[in-house]
Design a protein around this motif. Structure first.
Motif, PDB file in Angstrom:
ATOM      1  N   GLY A   1       0.812  -1.205   0.000  1.00 48.67           N
ATOM      2  CA  GLY A   1       0.000   0.000   0.000  1.00 48.67           C
ATOM      3  C   GLY A   1       0.842   1.250   0.000  1.00 48.67           C
TER       4      GLY A   1
ATOM      5  N   ILE B   1      -4.502   2.446   2.602  1.00 44.32           N
ATOM      6  CA  ILE B   1      -5.259   1.227   2.287  1.00 44.32           C
ATOM      7  C   ILE B   1      -6.753   1.519   2.311  1.00 44.32           C
TER       8      ILE B   1
ATOM      9  N   SER C   1      -8.355  -5.256   1.002  1.00 43.54           N
ATOM     10  CA  SER C   1      -7.947  -4.115   1.827  1.00 43.54           C
ATOM     11  C   SER C   1      -8.406  -4.298   3.264  1.00 43.54           C
TER      12      SER C   1
ATOM     13  N   THR D   1      -6.312  -6.923   5.058  1.00 43.67           N
ATOM     14  CA  THR D   1      -5.016  -6.392   5.495  1.00 43.67           C
ATOM     15  C   THR D   1      -5.165  -5.538   6.738  1.00 43.67           C
TER      16      THR D   1
END
Length: 452
Positions: free
Chosen positions: A320, A336, A352, A355
């Motif tokens: 990112g 992100i 996203s 994460t």
């Protein structure tokens, strides 16, 4: 006491947040209101002081961004209006204190004096979103009227910086001094990351200024009956818009595409990069300035989210946008989140969120940045701006809430194409369940302590 109560509510209620690989993660619903109940302070002068997470100061940009995700709840919980109107009034008074400062203390003294265009743009955008959302005209105070005029005058002055501006750096910074006059663009000293610009005209900040100036024009005309400020704001917005089209759209020889530059000097030099801090190039559609289907934006996004961007990092645990504000290979959750909010495909959104869920703090709070090769190495334990924007992302994707639009429906976005909606990740039934839980959680948190 408030932290103990918050912790008790936090443990009781969870959302189901879809992730990649057919996984789901229980997310404490109260965590999404963390910044609202720990960073907002009711002051004796009737204003609301908003601390930016773990730093005891109020950034004009951050405080506005921390407020916007929660405006959607004021219709159900009108008590929130006083708190949100207090943020607008506090920002207005801060702007009158020093329009070139970006952050203030609770006593209205300047915390930091870095001239950033977005510092004046964000409070103006917040004020219009609030007014349009609530219909509450009590925000049209003398302080806000003065602030709106100061914003317009400052933007106009910084279009002709060399002959008008009183701004001087608070300390020596290394940057390129040369820039072309007469571009129509607004001169800036610092980026949204609080780092010095490389070239004087930061394109994402100028785009945010266009959105803000249109907001000011509407508020001046219909809130105060001030045609003079409204016309001036519209004139500057048009000039900046033309300036972006003329100088901010640059041919990238390596990629053989037209794209938006991050910064330009008006002489032909351009800085091809993107930074995680918002406004940035990746989130131009989030601001309502352009469409997610704008071909120039799509070229820009593809560049920004690739190794061609010197501040895009990819490691074992995350990939990112980063920032020169933090060490190399440190990814910002804010970047992100901005990517997910402007994505058009559910896979990109789910990745996203996965994460973010796998790299957040132990209490589900969001860091400023973390090392892509080891998420346990991070800067700032919890970042109010990122916490609020993460809430915005989950409000949209798991509870089906519409975006809080930064622009009105009658304001055509550039280049007059349709905007996209952030994809939802949950079924309609799960969205209804999650939305109901969010309302229940917020209602519980708003109860007086002796009634919880």
């Amino acid at each position: 006491m408030i932290h103990a109560i918050f912790a008790a509510v936090l443990a009781a209620q969870t959302l189901m947040v879809p992730m990649t690989g057919e996984r789901a993660r229980p997310t404490r619903s109260a965590t999404l209101f963390h910044t609202l109940f720990t960073d907002f302070f009711d002051e004796s002068d009737g204003t609301t002081y908003v601390q930016t997470g773990d730093i005891p100061a109020m950034w004009l940009r951050d405080s506005s961004a921390q407020t916007i995700p929660y405006l959607r709840f004021e219709q159900t919980f009108p008590v929130l209006r006083t708190k949100f109107a207090g943020v607008i009034e506090r920002n207005a008074r801060n702007i009158a204190t020093d329009p070139y400062a970006n952050a203030f203390m609770a006593n209205y003294h300047v915390w930091e004096r870095k001239w950033e265009i977005d510092s004046l743009a964000a409070p103006s955008i917040l004020a219009r979103i609030y007014w349009r959302s609530t219909g509450d005209r009590t925000i049209f105070t003398p302080a806000l009227r003065r602030a709106l005029k100061i914003v317009v005058d400052t933007f106009r002055c910084e279009q002709i910086h060399a002959t008008c501006s009183p701004y001087r750096y608070p300390y020596r910074v290394r940057t390129n001094e040369a820039y072309a006059a007469g571009t129509g663009l607004i001169w800036s000293a610092f980026r949204p990351s609080d780092d010095p610009v490389k070239y004087r005209f930061n394109i994402p900040q100028n785009a945010a200024a266009v959105v803000a100036l249109r907001a000011i024009a509407e508020m001046a005309r219909y809130g105060y009956g001030d045609a003079s400020v409204a016309d001036e704001a519209t004139s500057i917005a048009n000039a900046v818009q033309i300036g972006i089209a003329r100088y901010g759209v640059v041919w990238n020889e390596q990629r053989k595409v037209w794209m938006y530059a991050y910064e330009v000097d008006g002489y032909g030099r351009a800085n091809f990069m993107d930074d995680a801090n918002i406004p940035n190039l990746t989130t131009l559609p989030y601001l309502g300035w352009c469409s997610t289907y704008d071909p120039v934006y799509l070229n820009t996004r593809a560049f920004a989210l690739s190794s061609a961007n010197p501040y895009y990092y990819a490691g074992t645990y995350a990939s990112g946008l980063g920032s020169p504000h933090t060490p190399a290979n440190f990814v910002w959750p804010l970047g992100i989140i901005g990517r997910a909010l402007t994505a058009t495909g559910s896979d990109e959104v789910a990745q996203s969120i996965t994460t973010l869920a796998e790299t957040d703090g132990k209490d589900g709070l969001i860091h400023e940045s973390f090392y892509d090769g080891g998420y346990w190495r991070y800067t700032r334990a919890e970042f109010g701006w990122a916490n609020a924007l993460y809430a915005e992302l989950l409000f949209r994707t798991t509870a089906g809430f519409n975006a809080m639009s930064f622009v009105n429906a009658d304001e055509a976005i550039v280049p007059y194409q349709r905007a996209a909606r952030t994809p939802t990740l949950a079924s309609p039934l799960v969205q209804i369940r999650n939305a109901g839980l969010l309302y229940v959680t917020l209602g519980d948190l708003l109860q007086p302590p002796n009634r919880r």
